[in-house]
Design an enzyme around this catalytic site. Structure first.
Site, PDB file in Angstrom:
ATOM      1  N   LYS A   1       0.813  -1.210   0.000  1.00 55.17           N
ATOM      2  CA  LYS A   1       0.000   0.000   0.000  1.00 55.17           C
ATOM      3  C   LYS A   1       0.849   1.264   0.000  1.00 55.17           C
ATOM      4  O   LYS A   1       0.480   2.286  -0.592  1.00 55.17           O
ATOM      5  CB  LYS A   1      -0.945  -0.017   1.207  1.00 55.17           C
ATOM      6  CG  LYS A   1      -2.107  -0.994   1.073  1.00 55.17           C
ATOM      7  CD  LYS A   1      -3.026  -0.897   2.271  1.00 55.17           C
ATOM      8  CE  LYS A   1      -4.314  -1.683   2.057  1.00 55.17           C
ATOM      9  NZ  LYS A   1      -4.077  -3.100   1.809  1.00 55.17           N
TER      10      LYS A   1
ATOM     11  N   HIS B   1     -14.678  -3.015   7.893  1.00 51.04           N
ATOM     12  CA  HIS B   1     -13.951  -2.820   6.642  1.00 51.04           C
ATOM     13  C   HIS B   1     -14.225  -3.908   5.615  1.00 51.04           C
ATOM     14  O   HIS B   1     -13.532  -3.988   4.600  1.00 51.04           O
ATOM     15  CB  HIS B   1     -12.435  -2.708   6.897  1.00 51.04           C
ATOM     16  CG  HIS B   1     -12.092  -1.784   8.023  1.00 51.04           C
ATOM     17  ND1 HIS B   1     -12.349  -0.436   7.981  1.00 51.04           N
ATOM     18  CD2 HIS B   1     -11.537  -2.023   9.245  1.00 51.04           C
ATOM     19  CE1 HIS B   1     -11.953   0.130   9.117  1.00 51.04           C
ATOM     20  NE2 HIS B   1     -11.458  -0.810   9.902  1.00 51.04           N
TER      21      HIS B   1
ATOM     22  N   ARG C   1      -7.110  -6.883  -9.405  1.00 53.29           N
ATOM     23  CA  ARG C   1      -7.842  -8.124  -9.687  1.00 53.29           C
ATOM     24  C   ARG C   1      -9.296  -7.789  -9.913  1.00 53.29           C
ATOM     25  O   ARG C   1      -9.715  -6.647  -9.773  1.00 53.29           O
ATOM     26  CB  ARG C   1      -7.723  -9.080  -8.498  1.00 53.29           C
ATOM     27  CG  ARG C   1      -8.145  -8.417  -7.181  1.00 53.29           C
ATOM     28  CD  ARG C   1      -8.209  -9.387  -6.031  1.00 53.29           C
ATOM     29  NE  ARG C   1      -8.362  -8.739  -4.754  1.00 53.29           N
ATOM     30  CZ  ARG C   1      -9.499  -8.264  -4.264  1.00 53.29           C
ATOM     31  NH1 ARG C   1     -10.613  -8.363  -4.980  1.00 53.29           N
ATOM     32  NH2 ARG C   1      -9.558  -7.691  -3.072  1.00 53.29           N
TER      33      ARG C   1
ATOM     34  N   ASP D   1     -24.582 -60.617  23.064  1.00 52.31           N
ATOM     35  CA  ASP D   1     -25.231 -61.243  21.918  1.00 52.31           C
ATOM     36  C   ASP D   1     -26.738 -61.022  21.896  1.00 52.31           C
ATOM     37  O   ASP D   1     -27.322 -60.793  20.842  1.00 52.31           O
ATOM     38  CB  ASP D   1     -24.938 -62.748  21.900  1.00 52.31           C
ATOM     39  CG  ASP D   1     -23.878 -63.074  20.848  1.00 52.31           C
ATOM     40  OD1 ASP D   1     -23.461 -62.144  20.145  1.00 52.31           O
ATOM     41  OD2 ASP D   1     -23.491 -64.240  20.747  1.00 52.31           O
ATOM     42  N   ALA D   2     -27.385 -61.102  23.047  1.00 52.86           N
ATOM     43  CA  ALA D   2     -28.841 -61.014  23.055  1.00 52.86           C
ATOM     44  C   ALA D   2     -29.317 -59.651  22.582  1.00 52.86           C
ATOM     45  O   ALA D   2     -30.183 -59.546  21.725  1.00 52.86           O
ATOM     46  CB  ALA D   2     -29.374 -61.300  24.452  1.00 52.86           C
ATOM     47  N   HIS D   3     -28.749 -58.596  23.111  1.00 48.85           N
ATOM     48  CA  HIS D   3     -29.219 -57.280  22.668  1.00 48.85           C
ATOM     49  C   HIS D   3     -28.733 -56.977  21.264  1.00 48.85           C
ATOM     50  O   HIS D   3     -29.384 -56.236  20.519  1.00 48.85           O
ATOM     51  CB  HIS D   3     -28.815 -56.179  23.667  1.00 48.85           C
ATOM     52  CG  HIS D   3     -27.416 -55.662  23.528  1.00 48.85           C
ATOM     53  ND1 HIS D   3     -26.993 -54.932  22.441  1.00 48.85           N
ATOM     54  CD2 HIS D   3     -26.354 -55.727  24.359  1.00 48.85           C
ATOM     55  CE1 HIS D   3     -25.729 -54.574  22.612  1.00 48.85           C
ATOM     56  NE2 HIS D   3     -25.322 -55.052  23.763  1.00 48.85           N
ATOM     57  N   GLN D   4     -27.616 -57.558  20.863  1.00 47.11           N
ATOM     58  CA  GLN D   4     -27.159 -57.342  19.482  1.00 47.11           C
ATOM     59  C   GLN D   4     -28.133 -57.978  18.496  1.00 47.11           C
ATOM     60  O   GLN D   4     -28.438 -57.420  17.453  1.00 47.11           O
ATOM     61  CB  GLN D   4     -25.755 -57.934  19.308  1.00 47.11           C
ATOM     62  CG  GLN D   4     -25.227 -57.898  17.887  1.00 47.11           C
ATOM     63  CD  GLN D   4     -24.957 -56.483  17.401  1.00 47.11           C
ATOM     64  OE1 GLN D   4     -24.908 -55.566  18.196  1.00 47.11           O
ATOM     65  NE2 GLN D   4     -24.791 -56.302  16.106  1.00 47.11           N
TER      66      GLN D   4
ATOM     67  N   HIS E   1     -22.351 -72.639  23.445  1.00 46.25           N
ATOM     68  CA  HIS E   1     -22.962 -71.330  23.150  1.00 46.25           C
ATOM     69  C   HIS E   1     -23.793 -71.491  21.891  1.00 46.25           C
ATOM     70  O   HIS E   1     -23.289 -71.871  20.837  1.00 46.25           O
ATOM     71  CB  HIS E   1     -21.863 -70.281  22.920  1.00 46.25           C
ATOM     72  CG  HIS E   1     -22.404 -68.945  22.494  1.00 46.25           C
ATOM     73  ND1 HIS E   1     -22.784 -67.984  23.399  1.00 46.25           N
ATOM     74  CD2 HIS E   1     -22.621 -68.413  21.265  1.00 46.25           C
ATOM     75  CE1 HIS E   1     -23.215 -66.917  22.744  1.00 46.25           C
ATOM     76  NE2 HIS E   1     -23.124 -67.157  21.445  1.00 46.25           N
TER      77      HIS E   1
END
Length: 746
Positions: free
Chosen positions: A117, A234, A291, A532-535, A731
């Protein structure tokens, strides 16, 4: 004309340049970092090349080497920089020249001069253009403080390499000067790599007027002015062309001075010469932007000159005359204004918002122009780049008509999912001083009510959300009141739960515990509800907090359990992928909640809890950490019954000295079927022999498919107990109960 143009930018200006190149008959090239791979500008080009490395998208657009590399790879003969990023960087212009590629913009020497500037102001002085009193550029804070006494207050502290309001501070009194200089220097060092600043006398409550110029290196013309006075810190917010209520003689002087400066510099291509106009009607030069500007659209609308095409054509060697442009041919038609629609929240300090645009509807009609980037429903707004979403340019026969159209167009926008500055823009357009063309650079600062304008009620989205909720969740009215599941749990007495299998394992050690299991006359039961059960039944819905709510009741009421299976690949996946939980924290919390029952996990051999074989070091480290965090029993299996795949896990469990290695043979087919030739009793006994030799503490039968029926179970378990001196643990996934333990004979 160029054959192929690479646009070194993104968003709306990249799309604008790509369209201009297409209209001129050139092929176009876009560049993008990994994070910008879904941006619209990539799709608007004939070719697109990825630049930079993931994680640093802004750095990619700022890399001269990457831009030039992409241009060479694409065979581009020109690079268009747009605005921002590398548009004013002489290094890119110089690198393009060295590579034999045309830079669409001024020469590197001019960019270096205008980028500072102080040197630009010196050039303006040589051309006889009025400038503000200022100091020499310096990094000496004490020297700048002393020099300020000669200039007088108020002053601006400005970075020599600044732009966009960065590295700039207004100081109204001497007491705040030193701190402001130091802050501006730090900001300039961070933003531009150069802390050098200078002081410039501030004009009180000025108008900010800029003049658009075009030059082919010989001839220079102006395309009149734009009023950019509506600013915040600005940063321009609303731009007008031409400037309303501007004295014709003042307009002529500013336009003449802009042309003089361009000639003084030997300027080439498009540029903007910026001035401040004081209350006394005098103008002073502040800077030249080498520019295209964000607000160039308003000039295009009132002059019918395509500035981006002009840039490209001048860079290709055409003259203004060949473009059909001369000063006499530039005539103003009506008025235009531009509003920048951004993803900023005015009520929150204009903080940029991020997220997904859930709904997007744009305006249209006579006199409405939209220049946007990636703005559509489903688009992601990231924190990496500027918050500009779309530029709205409105044109009318006069300023009042343009403002009226802008009000209507802004009101037609429907942008949901992210915050925008639309309420703020509506308040600006409704202000009487703005509508009368009396705005100055202090316009927003003097009107704090603009920032707290009422945001959109978003009635449409709220109504649709309500209807969707009722349709999906309440088709038959309000949900009935449900009993809190936690209220069904038995009361838990105070104190520690009774001693159980874990204390026995710690007392006897893994080998002793296995002998106790073998010699016990009772049936050991493993509770699989925690894994396993809840899956299987509830998939991704069971959270750690749900398990911890029930865990104390299990510990106090079921201390006779052999083990509590609560961890493994399934829970690992669910925690990380769906619940955003740490599976290790889950394990540690369950260990604390159930200190008396052995915790059991499922280990996929060398795959641990993953889906690919890992190095032995990984298996060892994982098992060691799992044992330390709370796992007592490791049920190890391989879906193909490959003992060698399970051996590293078995060794790792035994090395802990505390873990019980329960190694499974996976059951399939039906060994009680006389026609079965492969999975016979001999097959399972030979497999069990290898498992025992590998160091298993417990033999397990893993019936994953629920195929183990009572006759086969009785025959297999009896044979395993007869042939091997290890306990047998079965199992099964047979939820129908056909292979329930009560149907087996010992």
């Amino acid at each position: 004309m160029f054959e192929k143009i690479l646009v070194a930018n993104r968003g709306e200006i990249a799309i604008r340049a790509l369209r201009a190149g297409h209209e001129l008959g050139a092929r176009t090239v876009a560049v993008f970092p990994h994070e910008d791979r879904h941006s619209l500008h990539r799709l608007k080009a004939d070719e697109a090349y990825q630049i930079g490395e993931p994680g640093h998208p802004v750095r990619a657009y700022l890399s001269v080497d990457e831009i030039v590399r992409a241009a060479r790879e694409a065979g581009a003969d020109a690079v268009y920089p747009g605005y921002g990023f590398l548009s004013e960087n002489p290094a890119l212009a110089r690198a393009c020249a060295e590579a034999g590629i045309t830079f669409v913009g001024p020469p590197a020497e001019v960019l270096e001069l205008t980028g500072n500037k102080a040197t630009a102001i010196a050039a303006a002085k040589r051309a006889g253009i009025p400038v503000l009193d200022s100091t020499a550029p310096s990094t000496d804070v004490d020297g700048l403080v002393t020099a300020a006494e000669e200039i007088g207050f108020p002053v601006f502290v400005k970075a020599v390499a600044g732009g966009g309001g960065r590295g700039m501070r207004r100081v109204d009194a001497p007491g705040a000067l030193r701190e402001s200089i130091e802050a501006a220097m730090r900001e300039a060092e961070t933003a531009f790599g150069d802390p050098t600043v200078f002081l410039e006398r501030a004009v009180v409550d000025p108008r900010h007027i800029e003049v658009q110029i075009l030059s082919d290196g010989e001839d220079v013309i102006h395309l009149y002015e734009r009023d950019c006075s509506v600013q915040r810190r600005h940063q321009k917010v609303v731009e007008l062309a031409p400037a309303p209520n501007l004295d014709p003689e003042l307009r002529e002087r500013m336009c003449r001075d802009a042309v003089l400066l361009a000639r003084e510099l030997g300027y080439r291509n498009a540029g903007t010469v910026e001035f401040l106009v004081g209350r006394d009607g005098r103008h002073v030069f502040i800077e030249l932007n080498p520019r295209i500007q964000v607000e160039h659209t308003v000039t295009e609308e009132v002059t019918d000159v395509d500035l981006v095409q002009s840039q490209i054509r001048i860079a290709s060697g055409e003259t203004l005359a060949e473009l059909g442009l001369s000063q006499d041919a530039i005539v103003l038609h009506g008025a235009a204004l531009q509003c920048r629609i951004t993803t900023e929240d005015p009520a929150n300090g204009f903080r940029p918002d991020t997220g997904t645009i859930s709904a997007y509807r744009s305006p249209g009609g006579s006199g409405i122009r939209l220049d946007g980037g990636t703005a559509a429903a489903g688009s992601e707004v990231s924190a990496y780049f500027d918050s500009l979403l779309v530029k709205l340019t409105c044109r009318g026969r006069d300023f009042a008509t343009a403002v009226s159209r802008a009000q209507r167009a802004v009101a037609e926008f429907r942008i949901r999912g992210i915050s925008t500055n639309i309420p703020f823009l509506q308040a600006v357009l409704e202000d009487e001083d703005f509508r009368q063309g009396r705005a100055t650079t202090s316009f927003i600062e003097e009107r704090p009510q603009l920032l707290t304008a009422r945001p959109s009620a978003d009635r449409g989205t709220r109504l649709l959300t309500y209807l969707a909720d009722v349709t999906v969740n309440k088709p038959h009215g309000e949900r009935p009141h449900l009993i809190d599941p936690a209220s069904k749990l038995p009361a838990v007495p105070e104190g520690a739960p009774p001693a159980g299998s874990r204390q026995r394992l710690l007392d006897l050690g893994p080998e002793g515990f296995a002998r106790w299991m073998r010699e016990s006359a009772t049936l050991g039961v493993t509770d699989t509800t925690f894994r396993d059960a809840h899956q299987s039944l509830l998939a991704t819905r069971v959270r750690t907090q749900d398990l911890l709510a029930a865990a104390p009741a299990v510990a106090h009421t079921l201390p006779e359990l052999l083990s509590l299976e609560c961890w493994g690949g399934a829970t690992y996946d669910v925690a990380l992928r769906f619940l955003a939980e740490d599976p290790w924290e889950r394990l540690a919390a369950l260990r604390e909640a159930v200190p008396n029952v052995a915790l059991q996990m499922l280990l996929r051999g060398r795959n641990t809890v993953g889906y690919t074989p890992y190095p032995t070091e990984v298996t060892n480290a994982f098992v060691r950490e799992a044992a330390a965090t709370g796992v007592d029993v490791f049920r190890i299996f391989d879906a193909l019954n490959d003992v060698e795949q399970m051996r590293p896990a078995i060794d790792a469990v035994r090395e802990t000295g505390t873990g019980l290695a329960e190694v499974a043979l996976c059951y399939t087919a039906d060994l009680s079927d006389p026609a079965e030739k492969l999975y016979t009793l001999d097959y399972y006994l030979r497999l069990a022999e290898r498992i025992v030799e590998s160091g298993a503490h417990v033999l397990a039968v893993k019936d994953m498919a629920g195929l183990l029926r009572a006759p086969a179970a009785s025959r297999l378990v009896s044979a395993l107990r007869r042939e091997f001196d290890l306990p047998v643990h079965v199992h099964t996934h047979d939820t129908a109960g056909a292979s329930s333990p009560r149907t087996w004979r010992r």
